[in-house]
Design an enzyme around this catalytic site. Sequence first.
Site, PDB file in Angstrom:
ATOM      1  N   ARG A   1     -12.433 -14.976 -11.086  1.00 46.35           N
ATOM      2  CA  ARG A   1     -12.488 -15.361 -12.443  1.00 46.35           C
ATOM      3  C   ARG A   1     -13.424 -14.444 -13.372  1.00 46.35           C
ATOM      4  NH1 ARG A   1      -7.821 -17.954 -12.637  1.00 46.35           N
ATOM      5  NH2 ARG A   1      -7.853 -19.355 -11.115  1.00 46.35           N
TER       6      ARG A   1
ATOM      7  N   ALA B   1     -13.416 -24.429 -10.077  1.00 48.22           N
ATOM      8  CA  ALA B   1     -13.502 -22.927  -9.490  1.00 48.22           C
ATOM      9  C   ALA B   1     -11.975 -22.371  -9.588  1.00 48.22           C
ATOM     10  CB  ALA B   1     -13.793 -23.190  -7.965  1.00 48.22           C
ATOM     11  N   GLU B   2     -11.098 -23.095  -9.391  1.00 49.72           N
ATOM     12  CA  GLU B   2      -9.652 -22.639  -9.276  1.00 49.72           C
ATOM     13  C   GLU B   2      -9.369 -22.212 -10.795  1.00 49.72           C
ATOM     14  OE1 GLU B   2      -7.716 -22.037  -7.021  1.00 49.72           O
ATOM     15  OE2 GLU B   2      -8.536 -23.071  -5.288  1.00 49.72           O
ATOM     16  N   SER B   3      -9.339 -22.976 -11.791  1.00 53.83           N
ATOM     17  CA  SER B   3      -8.675 -22.702 -13.157  1.00 53.83           C
ATOM     18  C   SER B   3      -9.755 -23.163 -14.356  1.00 53.83           C
ATOM     19  CB  SER B   3      -7.348 -23.459 -13.084  1.00 53.83           C
ATOM     20  OG  SER B   3      -7.793 -25.032 -13.453  1.00 53.83           O
TER      21      SER B   3
END
Length: 227
Positions: free
Chosen positions: A83, A125-127
């Site tokens: 990210r 954390a993912e998006s």
Amino acid sequence: MVERVSYLHIKPFESGESTGNQHTTITSFEEMLKLASEQETEESAAEETVSSSGQTEDTEQDICFSDPSSGKTVFYEDVAASRTDETQKTTSASSMKTTKYDSYFKEAAEKYGVSESLLKAIAKAESNFNANDVSSAGAIGVMQLMPATAEELGVEDPYDPEQNIMGGAKCIAQKLEEFDGDEELALAAYNAGSGAVKRNGGVPSYCKSYVSKVLSYKEAYETAKAS
């Protein structure tokens, strides 16, 4: 009196058929060792670099391998490391306290018996709670579900935040059950797949940063909730 031996009946060692066209640039044993060492270093570097959500990387840090059960090519993506800085800025406890999808997280947590703080941490954390986010590996939505995984979980529209969060909650609940409630192993399985965790005998080195990131977000949310 000393007898002279003119020859010995020793069969020569045969290493294989020669094509007559074999050439080498190696001039010494030391050079051969050096080349072997350099090749081993390159292979080790490549292994340290696979993509996401139990599910896959197609950057410099991607690792590609074949799933032993299906034979399909699989990519691992460490979303916590990939990210951009922009999506990592809001990491304080206060930023974790309230999201626009709180009702969905609460519903999913109750339905699948997973802590709401863990679900929010995974989504963070993912998006970074982006329902329209699509990773380089093709993972979609808030919980970054791969299309095939979303289908298996009964998610008809992975871009729908409610369906996506419910699917992600179901997925992590399955991983927690599979790994006897061990959050680190379950998160590693969510990120890299259960097979990778089992083959490694624990959290694979390439997704340790992901596990650490999620757990730190989980702690931040719980801190904010308690304040």
